[in-house]
Scaffold this active site. Sequence first.
Site, short mmCIF file in Angstrom:
data_model
loop_
_atom_site.label_atom_id
_atom_site.label_comp_id
_atom_site.label_asym_id
_atom_site.label_seq_id
_atom_site.Cartn_x
_atom_site.Cartn_y
_atom_site.Cartn_z
N LYS A 127 72.27 -67.48 90.88
CA LYS A 127 72.15 -66.23 90.98
C LYS A 127 70.96 -65.71 90.79
O LYS A 127 70.11 -66.14 89.83
CB LYS A 127 73.60 -65.31 90.52
N TYR A 148 49.99 -43.74 76.23
CA TYR A 148 50.62 -42.57 76.81
C TYR A 148 51.35 -41.89 75.36
O TYR A 148 51.83 -42.77 74.46
CB TYR A 148 51.70 -42.81 77.83
C1 LIG Z 1 76.74 -65.64 85.42
C2 LIG Z 1 77.83 -66.25 85.38
C3 LIG Z 1 77.99 -67.84 84.81
C4 LIG Z 1 76.63 -68.21 84.12
O1 LIG Z 1 76.72 -67.53 82.84
P1 LIG Z 1 75.63 -67.96 81.96
O2 LIG Z 1 75.95 -67.19 80.67
O3 LIG Z 1 74.32 -67.67 82.32
O4 LIG Z 1 75.70 -69.39 81.64
C5 LIG Z 1 79.22 -68.07 84.91
N1 LIG Z 1 80.12 -67.82 85.53
C6 LIG Z 1 80.24 -66.48 86.02
C7 LIG Z 1 81.38 -65.96 86.50
C8 LIG Z 1 79.18 -65.76 86.09
O5 LIG Z 1 79.02 -64.54 86.61
#
Ligand SMILES: *Cc1c(COP(=O)(O)O)cnc(C)c1O
Length: 387
Positions: free
Chosen positions: A48, A267
Amino acid sequence: MSKSLSAPTADADPEDHARLTIDLSALSDNWRLMARKSGTARTAAVLKADAYGTGLEPAARTFHAAGARDFFVATPAEGGRLRPIVPDARIFVLSGMWAGSERLFFEYDLVPVIASEEQLAVFMAALSEGADHPCALHVDTGMNRLGLTVADAVALAGDPARPASFSPVLLMSHLACADDPLNAMNRMQLDRFRAARKAYDGIEASLANSAGIFLGEDFHFDLTRPGIALYGGAAVNGMPNPMTPVVKAEARVLQVRHARAGETVSYGAAALLARDSRIAVAAIGYADGYLRSLSGAGVPLRQTGLSGASGYLHGRPVPLIGRVTMDLTHFDVTDLPEGAVKAGDFIELFGPNMPIETVARAGGTIDYVLLTGLGRRYGRHYVEKQR
Ligand SMILES: *Cc1c(COP(=O)(O)O)cnc(C)c1O
C-alpha cells in the site's frame, strides 16, 4: 550479507537537489527473512501507499521475483496499478468494496477484503447470476477499525440465509499491539481470532503484520502480511532491528554559512546560537516529507524535551538547527573540521548511517510516516547490491 550501503550512491545525478537510493536487493533479502520467520505459512507483501514510498512497480517486481504471490494494497485503484506488474498473483484490497468501486475488482481481478455487512451486500449484489469471484473476510478482534465483530462473523457462518456463493478464500484480522510483544492484547486478539476461525473451517487465515510475525508460530496461521519490515523498518519496539535498510535519503548542501554566537537561525528566530557556528543549508524541507516536527528548535515539540533530528555527513551526525522550512533545512556542522563541508555535498537524512526509526522518534513520529510521506521531488535511484 553486508548491512551497510558503503559504496557511493550509484549514478549520482548532478541535477538532483535531493535523492533516494533504494536498494532492491535489500527488499528481497528482507522478504526472504520474513518468509523464513513465517515458518510454514506463506508470506505476502503489503504494497500500500506506493510500497511504503519505495515505488510500487520496482518493489512488486522484486518481491515477485523473490517468490511472493500474495499482495495486499489499500485501495482498488492501487490494485489496478499493481495488476499488470504481477499478472499471476492474488491481490487483496484491504479497504474492501464499496458501491461504485465494483468494476475495478472484476476488471483487475482483485480480491475485496469485506469489512462490514454493507460491503458484503455490495459484493453479493455485484456478483452476477452464478458468477464466481473470490473475497476475503475481515473480522475485528480489537482494533475497532475494519471488520465484522467476531460474533457477527460467527453468526454469518452459521446463517442458513447466507448466500451459497459467499465463500471467502481468506479470513483475516489485524493486531493492534504487535510491536509490543508483552502486551496482553496480543493473546486476547489471538483467542478471538481462533474463535472466529472455528466457524470458517477449511478457509485460510491471516493475522500477522510484520511485528506479528515476530510474535511466533501461534500468530502465523496460513498467510503472513509483512509491510514495514520489508522496507527496512523496525517492526518491534525494544529489539535490535534485524532488517536491512532499504532507503537512503540525501539532500544537497546549497551553502555553508558562518554565523556568530548570539545570532538566530530560521523562522521565528527561535534557535539562538550559543557559539560561533558553521551551518550547512540543505535542499530539503517539509514539502519533501522532511517533517517540520524534526526541527532542532522553535517548534512546540521541542518543549517536550525531544532534541530534534540529525543528519549524517562526513562520518558523523550533524544536528538540525532551527525550524525545517518548505524547501530548506539548517544543519549544525561546526563540529566537522573547517572546510570539510562544501556546497554540493550530500547530507544523509536517513539510511544506513542514520536509522530511519531514530530520525522518526526525534520528530515524535514513526518510520512509516517518513517513508509514506516521501515527496515527489526526490531523484530516485534503484540499485542492486552484491551481498
Ligand atoms: C498495513 C497493514 C499491514 C502491514 O503492516 P506492517 O506493520 O507494515 O507490517 C498488514 N495488515 C493490514 C490489515 C494492514 O493494514
